[in-house]
Motif scaffolding. Structure first.
Motif, PDB file in Angstrom:
ATOM      1  N   LEU A   1      -1.839   5.239  10.486  1.00  0.00           N
ATOM      2  CA  LEU A   1      -1.467   6.644  10.637  1.00  0.00           C
ATOM      3  C   LEU A   1      -0.554   6.872  11.832  1.00  0.00           C
ATOM      4  N   LEU A   2      -0.640   5.975  12.815  1.00  0.00           N
ATOM      5  CA  LEU A   2       0.158   6.107  14.031  1.00  0.00           C
ATOM      6  C   LEU A   2       0.982   4.848  14.244  1.00  0.00           C
ATOM      7  N   ASP A   3       2.225   5.039  14.636  1.00  0.00           N
ATOM      8  CA  ASP A   3       3.076   3.912  15.003  1.00  0.00           C
ATOM      9  C   ASP A   3       2.971   3.732  16.511  1.00  0.00           C
ATOM     10  N   ARG A   4       2.375   2.640  16.941  1.00  0.00           N
ATOM     11  CA  ARG A   4       2.114   2.399  18.359  1.00  0.00           C
ATOM     12  C   ARG A   4       3.066   1.369  18.955  1.00  0.00           C
ATOM     13  N   THR A   5       4.167   1.070  18.270  1.00  0.00           N
ATOM     14  CA  THR A   5       5.055   0.004  18.735  1.00  0.00           C
ATOM     15  C   THR A   5       6.006   0.465  19.834  1.00  0.00           C
ATOM     16  N   GLY A   6       6.338   1.746  19.873  1.00  0.00           N
ATOM     17  CA  GLY A   6       7.280   2.251  20.876  1.00  0.00           C
ATOM     18  C   GLY A   6       6.586   2.688  22.143  1.00  0.00           C
TER      19      GLY A   6
ATOM     20  N   GLN B   1     -12.284   6.841  16.603  1.00  0.00           N
ATOM     21  CA  GLN B   1     -12.305   7.677  15.407  1.00  0.00           C
ATOM     22  C   GLN B   1     -11.020   7.508  14.590  1.00  0.00           C
ATOM     23  N   LEU B   2      -9.887   7.385  15.276  1.00  0.00           N
ATOM     24  CA  LEU B   2      -8.629   7.164  14.570  1.00  0.00           C
ATOM     25  C   LEU B   2      -8.636   5.816  13.855  1.00  0.00           C
ATOM     26  N   LYS B   3      -9.150   4.790  14.542  1.00  0.00           N
ATOM     27  CA  LYS B   3      -9.220   3.462  13.936  1.00  0.00           C
ATOM     28  C   LYS B   3     -10.132   3.485  12.707  1.00  0.00           C
ATOM     29  N   ARG B   4     -11.251   4.209  12.794  1.00  0.00           N
ATOM     30  CA  ARG B   4     -12.177   4.317  11.672  1.00  0.00           C
ATOM     31  C   ARG B   4     -11.502   5.002  10.484  1.00  0.00           C
ATOM     32  N   LEU B   5     -10.714   6.012  10.763  1.00  0.00           N
ATOM     33  CA  LEU B   5     -10.011   6.733   9.703  1.00  0.00           C
ATOM     34  C   LEU B   5      -8.969   5.831   9.046  1.00  0.00           C
ATOM     35  N   GLU B   6      -8.245   5.073   9.858  1.00  0.00           N
ATOM     36  CA  GLU B   6      -7.243   4.158   9.316  1.00  0.00           C
ATOM     37  C   GLU B   6      -7.895   3.069   8.456  1.00  0.00           C
TER      38      GLU B   6
ATOM     39  N   ILE C   1       3.590   6.969  20.948  1.00  0.00           N
ATOM     40  CA  ILE C   1       3.086   6.842  19.591  1.00  0.00           C
ATOM     41  C   ILE C   1       3.674   7.961  18.733  1.00  0.00           C
ATOM     42  N   ALA C   2       3.825   7.691  17.459  1.00  0.00           N
ATOM     43  CA  ALA C   2       4.377   8.664  16.516  1.00  0.00           C
ATOM     44  C   ALA C   2       3.624   8.561  15.207  1.00  0.00           C
ATOM     45  N   LEU C   3       3.708   9.604  14.405  1.00  0.00           N
ATOM     46  CA  LEU C   3       3.087   9.584  13.093  1.00  0.00           C
ATOM     47  C   LEU C   3       3.888   8.700  12.151  1.00  0.00           C
ATOM     48  N   THR C   4       3.204   7.878  11.379  1.00  0.00           N
ATOM     49  CA  THR C   4       3.860   7.147  10.302  1.00  0.00           C
ATOM     50  C   THR C   4       4.071   8.100   9.133  1.00  0.00           C
ATOM     51  N   ALA C   5       4.738   7.622   8.098  1.00  0.00           N
ATOM     52  CA  ALA C   5       4.924   8.449   6.900  1.00  0.00           C
ATOM     53  C   ALA C   5       3.573   8.828   6.297  1.00  0.00           C
TER      54      ALA C   5
END
Length: 290
Positions: free
Chosen positions: A50-55, A38-43, A58-62
């Protein structure tokens, strides 16, 4: 014109509020893969990440932080429309007991979310001491209650564990004085822990304020006349955790428990889920913007 899906927005809000996909999936009663899809569909629909998954976490992007405020409003409005216009909208009353110590910051948001889902169910909030709330629950005077205790007794569910901390006036010096002046409620379950810790460490202390009024105790502590203890993260905004550097004895951890009684009632079950989510968040920080 493209249309946003409220279901995907609900998943996004749950991930932000619960600190990650795993906790959000449990809160939504979905699989992790379903929430991730669902998150991928929204993006994909918005064309942004919407999410920074590199670290490691995960964190919210701007863009995610910007969307979150809109998503909350759209989900809340959707729930309000469904509740107010649906013929199946539930009516009734629900009495919730909450110890003084844990009303803030979680309970106001829980009540707001519950009212959006069940606007016709009247919630009676009773704030008191744990011992009193347990007695009221046993007599059927409250439908469900939170407690703060050292353990988790029969019929209770542990939501989280928090350390007790010394708190005092902002910039205060009362904690440096000897004998150490204390302020506690007469039935406060934290009081024996403070006394035991001080006695073990050989501290001189005296009970300066003893009251059934939480406001009176807070006023005395805010005036730097005494100190008290609280669960970490639940102290009033006008008081602060004392950074004593070992000058005061360490304190034990306490559990925040939930007692719900019978289940199967939709309103009661939703309230229980909201409380679980609100207090489990304290164990996992909410997502921050990067």
């Amino acid at each position: 014109m493209r249309n946003l899906d409220v279901t995907t927005l609900r998943s996004f809000v749950a991930v932000a509020d619960n600190g990650g996909v795993t906790r959000a999936a449990g809160f939504l009663h979905l699989t992790q893969s379903a929430v991730s899809m669902q998150l991928k569909r929204l993006e994909d629909m918005l064309g942004v990440e919407l999410l920074d998954r590199t670290g490691r976490r995960i964190a919210l992007t701007a863009a995610g932080e910007q969307l979150l405020a809109y998503a909350r409003r759209m989900v809340a409005l959707n729930d309000e429309i469904m509740s107010r216009l649906s013929e199946q909208s539930q009516e009734g009353e629900l009495t919730l007991g909450v110890p003084y110590d844990v009303v803030y910051p979680a309970i106001p948001r829980v009540l707001q979310q519950f009212n959006a889902a069940f606007p016709k169910v009247r919630v009676h909030l009773i704030s008191s001491f744990t011992l009193t709330l347990k007695e009221q629950f046993a007599r059927g005077e409250v439908d469900m209650t939170l407690t703060t205790e050292s353990g988790t007794g029969e019929g209770a569910e542990a939501l989280c564990t928090k350390p007790l901390v010394w708190i005092g006036a902002q910039g205060g010096v009362a904690w440096r004085q000897r004998p150490l002046k204390l302020a506690f409620g007469r039935h406060c379950v934290f009081r024996p822990h403070a006394v035991a810790a001080l006695d073990r460490a050989g501290f001189d202390w005296e009970l300066t304020v003893e009251s059934d009024s939480d406001r009176s105790i807070e006023a005395a502590v805010a005036a730097d006349l005494a100190v008290q203890i609280a669960l970490q993260g639940t102290q009033p905004s006008h008081l602060e955790v004392i950074e004593h550097g070992g000058a005061l004895p360490d304190l034990p951890e306490q559990k925040i428990n939930l007692m719900t009684g019978k289940s199967g009632d939709p309103a009661r079950d939703v309230m229980a889920d909201l409380l679980r989510a609100a207090f489990s968040i304290s164990e996992a920080p909410r997502l921050k913007a990067v």
